[in-house]
Motif scaffolding. Sequence first.
Motif, short mmCIF file in Angstrom:
data_model
loop_
_atom_site.label_atom_id
_atom_site.label_comp_id
_atom_site.label_asym_id
_atom_site.label_seq_id
_atom_site.Cartn_x
_atom_site.Cartn_y
_atom_site.Cartn_z
N ASP A 115 32.32 -7.68 -90.81
CA ASP A 115 32.05 -6.26 -90.97
C ASP A 115 30.98 -5.94 -92.00
OD1 ASP A 115 33.49 -6.76 -93.31
OD2 ASP A 115 35.24 -5.57 -92.73
N ASP A 125 31.36 1.07 -91.88
CA ASP A 125 32.56 1.87 -92.06
C ASP A 125 33.58 1.48 -90.98
OD1 ASP A 125 32.42 3.89 -89.69
OD2 ASP A 125 30.45 4.06 -90.63
N ILE A 126 34.83 1.78 -91.23
CA ILE A 126 35.90 1.33 -90.34
C ILE A 126 35.69 1.83 -88.91
CG2 ILE A 126 38.36 1.53 -89.83
CD1 ILE A 126 38.91 1.37 -92.79
N GLN A 129 33.02 -0.20 -87.13
CA GLN A 129 33.46 -1.57 -86.85
C GLN A 129 34.51 -1.59 -85.74
OE1 GLN A 129 31.85 -3.99 -87.79
NE2 GLN A 129 33.10 -5.84 -87.72
N THR A 153 36.64 -9.50 -92.75
CA THR A 153 36.20 -8.48 -93.70
C THR A 153 35.54 -9.16 -94.88
OG1 THR A 153 36.80 -6.57 -95.03
CG2 THR A 153 38.42 -8.36 -94.93
N ASP A 170 42.37 -1.40 -99.19
CA ASP A 170 41.23 -1.26 -98.29
C ASP A 170 41.27 -2.33 -97.20
OD1 ASP A 170 40.28 0.88 -99.72
OD2 ASP A 170 38.81 -0.29 -100.86
N ARG A 174 41.70 -1.87 -93.09
CA ARG A 174 40.79 -2.46 -92.10
C ARG A 174 41.57 -3.36 -91.14
NH1 ARG A 174 35.17 -2.23 -92.72
NH2 ARG A 174 34.57 -0.90 -94.48
N TYR A 178 41.49 -2.84 -87.18
CA TYR A 178 40.95 -3.90 -86.35
C TYR A 178 42.00 -4.40 -85.36
CZ TYR A 178 37.27 -4.07 -89.98
OH TYR A 178 36.26 -3.75 -90.86
#
Length: 252
Positions: A115, A125-126, A129, A153, A170, A174, A178
């Motif tokens: 990422d 950014d999430i 991704q 990540t 964080d 993610r 994901y």
Amino acid sequence: MSQSDRAKAFADLHKPGSPVVLYNMWDAGSAAAVAKAGASALATGSWSVAVAQGYADGEDLPMELLFQIAGRITATTELPVSVDFEGGYATDPEELSLNIKRLLATGAVGLNFEDRVVGGEGLHDIASQVARIKAIRATADATGIPLYINARTDLFLQSKPDAHASLIDDALARAEAYTKAGASGFFVPGLTDPELIKQICEQVSLPVNVLCLDTSADIKPLAALGVARISFGPAPYRTAMKTLTAQAAQHY
């Protein structure tokens, strides 16, 4: 065994507490050596593949050459092969989808997908991704191959160890995003604190992959933390070249 069967077999190797060990290689010759050692699966490392061909890491290696190398590896082994595809050589999901089709055509059954912004700064950014992971999963599903998407990540690689504890939330956010997007595994290179690794393993539903840069390390303690995959990244290449240089130096 079909490519689809190899993909399923590869996924089955990811067992928390009894991890699949990937001693990363860089070409067909190194793949054969690792396979001869008793590996159950093979995986490239982007840094090693690039440097072995005279390129820098970070998608400096031409994608065409990467596909050729991957194709030669899969042509010479029956083991499942995962390719470190960095950022997929594309930011746009549609372009990424085209690249994934070509990666699958090499015979690969897995990929690392990171990422970080390759060639730029920071992380995608999430939402961005997630869109990219969804594109990979949809492309693979359309081919009927259950591609193993190892979602990486770079949160921990891009920060100092003393800041890692503050990044766990964080990372977990993610991981959750994901997972919903279709990732198969969650890769946290750079994270080395045992307690933090254990926390990730306990709170992430996907199989967790950690990076070990010591080729002589005892991996049992890592396995005990609940990881499902241990990679060695560029360490095998560096160790092999150091040995080669030392041997050659005896003759000069």
